[in-house]
Design an enzyme around this catalytic site. Structure first.
Site, short mmCIF file in Angstrom:
data_model
loop_
_atom_site.label_atom_id
_atom_site.label_comp_id
_atom_site.label_asym_id
_atom_site.label_seq_id
_atom_site.Cartn_x
_atom_site.Cartn_y
_atom_site.Cartn_z
N ARG A 286 -62.53 22.03 -1.52
CA ARG A 286 -63.55 22.76 -2.53
C ARG A 286 -63.56 24.01 -2.58
NH1 ARG A 286 -68.48 19.08 -3.70
NH2 ARG A 286 -67.34 17.34 -4.54
N ARG B 7 -81.69 21.08 -9.78
CA ARG B 7 -81.57 20.34 -8.41
C ARG B 7 -82.26 21.56 -7.67
NH1 ARG B 7 -75.15 19.49 -6.70
NH2 ARG B 7 -74.66 17.80 -8.40
N ARG C 193 -67.80 25.93 -8.40
CA ARG C 193 -67.00 25.56 -7.29
C ARG C 193 -66.08 24.81 -8.14
NH1 ARG C 193 -67.67 19.96 -8.48
NH2 ARG C 193 -69.75 18.98 -7.55
N ARG D 180 -68.46 22.92 -11.26
CA ARG D 180 -69.99 23.00 -11.15
C ARG D 180 -70.32 24.46 -11.14
NH1 ARG D 180 -75.31 22.13 -8.95
NH2 ARG D 180 -74.83 22.75 -7.10
N THR E 24 -67.72 11.24 -10.66
CA THR E 24 -68.59 12.21 -11.45
C THR E 24 -67.95 13.68 -11.54
OG1 THR E 24 -69.81 12.67 -9.27
CG2 THR E 24 -70.74 10.90 -10.62
N CYS F 186 -65.00 11.60 -6.34
CA CYS F 186 -66.06 10.79 -6.89
C CYS F 186 -65.86 11.02 -8.33
CB CYS F 186 -67.39 11.36 -6.66
SG CYS F 186 -68.85 10.96 -7.43
N GLU G 145 -66.21 16.21 0.90
CA GLU G 145 -66.17 15.12 0.02
C GLU G 145 -64.72 15.07 -0.56
OE1 GLU G 145 -69.52 14.24 -2.67
OE2 GLU G 145 -68.13 13.69 -4.13
N GLU H 12 -77.62 18.82 -3.17
CA GLU H 12 -78.03 17.71 -4.09
C GLU H 12 -78.85 16.76 -3.26
OE1 GLU H 12 -74.31 15.33 -4.19
OE2 GLU H 12 -74.87 14.31 -5.96
N1 ARG Z 1 -72.39 8.24 -4.91
C1 ARG Z 1 -73.46 8.90 -5.20
C2 ARG Z 1 -74.48 8.00 -6.29
O1 ARG Z 1 -73.87 7.23 -6.84
C3 ARG Z 1 -73.34 10.22 -5.69
C4 ARG Z 1 -72.81 10.48 -6.72
C5 ARG Z 1 -72.57 11.88 -6.98
N2 ARG Z 1 -72.63 12.86 -6.05
C6 ARG Z 1 -71.31 13.18 -5.51
N3 ARG Z 1 -71.68 14.18 -4.44
N4 ARG Z 1 -70.25 12.99 -5.75
O2 ARG Z 1 -75.39 8.13 -6.72
#
Ligand code: ARG
Length: 351
Positions: free
Chosen positions: A222, A301, A119, A273, A266, A264, A218, A306
């Protein structure tokens, strides 16, 4: 909660190990507390989830595409720390030579890999992220996204299912089949990710459900390519095709130093991913399983998304790095790691 209350909660927390806690120092807080982006994004929008959920790993989100510059004093160190990059830098997109990928099916025996999925996240350049958009803007984003999705042809051709209009039974079926997202992540919830739920949300998929797109989960979009078995090359090619077709219709947020922008931090950069659901009962029982994955830059995971546990020795294994390397490098890292995992599982099973 006010910004000051959030800040005090974070500052006074004693057993919080998040990257937000580490990098939002009193000096940085003072510097950023009154700043605002052109999308109306403030520090509250970025840190509310991490301050309320002190067990966050990362703890911070970007309020909108501009936040990555306006709040860079906290976001950049978080990004460097999470992605383990020595500087804020990302290569230009490179999806690899599709006629000569150098890999195909990672498990021709079919003994180990149950399914393969890749994704990416994409954001509309002209809209803020979930905490700063309203219901009307969510509907607007949904419309432009769905118009683009409806123009897809061939293998990608499919249909959009709005979360506002689908029946509870349809919704549950899609969740059971692992296609659909839910609104049950407290980190995302506290980040504003479920504001106006279910307005503007939905899912698009092709006939055989090998290409899907989540709308306003999110991320704004996606894009997901998946199928049974281990044919990573087929999954990857389908995804690239989808990305390139969507890029003809939409303008996505992209940053010279950070790559594609996501809600996010990350997920920044490639936003890729690439994962397999893989049966590795022997390896998973080894005491060094997590460490072994870590060394290969892989993240294990559970198979229900998640923050979930594994079921029956089946793990979701994916690349960990998304920033500072190209898309094809991220895929190759995952491919290499999964091959190593299969090799070791085979040896442990005496095969
Ligand atoms: N905000 C959460 C943390 O800091 C998730 C971070 C990563 N996951 C995500 N779906 N963006 O632990």
């Amino acid at each position: 909660m006010s910004l000051e209350e959030l800040w005090n909660k974070l500052k006074n927390a004693t057993d919080c190990k998040s990257l937000l806690k580490k990098h939002l120092t009193p000096e940085v807080y003072q510097q950023l507390k009154d700043k605002k982006t052109k999308f109306g994004g403030t520090l509250i929008h970025c840190i509310q989830s991490g301050c309320k959920n002190l067990d966050s790993g990362c703890g911070i989100y970007a309020s909108d595409p501009e936040a990555y510059d306006v709040f860079k004093e906290v976001l950049h160190p978080v990004i460097q720390d999470y992605h383990k990059v020595p500087e804020i830098k990302h290569p230009q997109p490179d999806f690899g030579d599709l006629n000569n990928l150098g890999f195909g099916d990672l498990d021709p025996s079919g003994d180990f890999i149950v399914s393969t999925r890749v994704r990416v996240g994409r954001s509309h350049a002209s809209f803020g992220f979930p905490p700063v958009v309203n219901a009307e803007q969510r509907k607007e984003m949904e419309k432009v996204s769905v118009d683009a999705l409806n123009s897809l042809e061939g293998e990608l051709k499919g249909k959009y299912y709005s979360l506002e209009t689908m029946t509870p039974e349809e919704n549950q079926q899609l969740i059971d089949d692992h296609f659909m997202f839910k609104n049950d992540d407290r980190f995302l919830q506290d980040a504003g990710g479920y504001n106006d739920w279910p307005i503007g949300r939905g899912i698009f998929f092709n006939n055989n459900k090998t290409f899907l797109c989540w709308v306003n989960e999110e991320d704004h979009l996606r894009l997901i390519s998946m199928q049974k078995g281990g044919d990573l090359a087929a999954v990857w090619k389908r995804l690239i095709n989808a990305i390139q077709e969507m890029e003809k219709k939409l303008t996505f947020a992209h940053h010279d130093q950070l790559g594609y922008l996501t809600f996010c931090p990350t997920n920044l950069g490639t936003t890729c991913r690439a994962s397999v659901h893989i049966k590795i009962p022997k390896l998973a029982a080894e005491p060094d399983f997590k460490e072994f994955c870590e060394k290969l830059n892989l993240q294990p995971r559970g198979i229900h998304g998640e923050h979930t546990e594994s079921v029956g020795g089946v793990y979701d294994i994916s690349n960990k790095r998304r920033l500072g390397l190209s898309e094809i490098e991220a895929i190759q890292e995952m491919r290499h790691g999964v091959e190593e995992i299969i090799k070791r599982e085979k040896a442990l099973q005496g095969k």
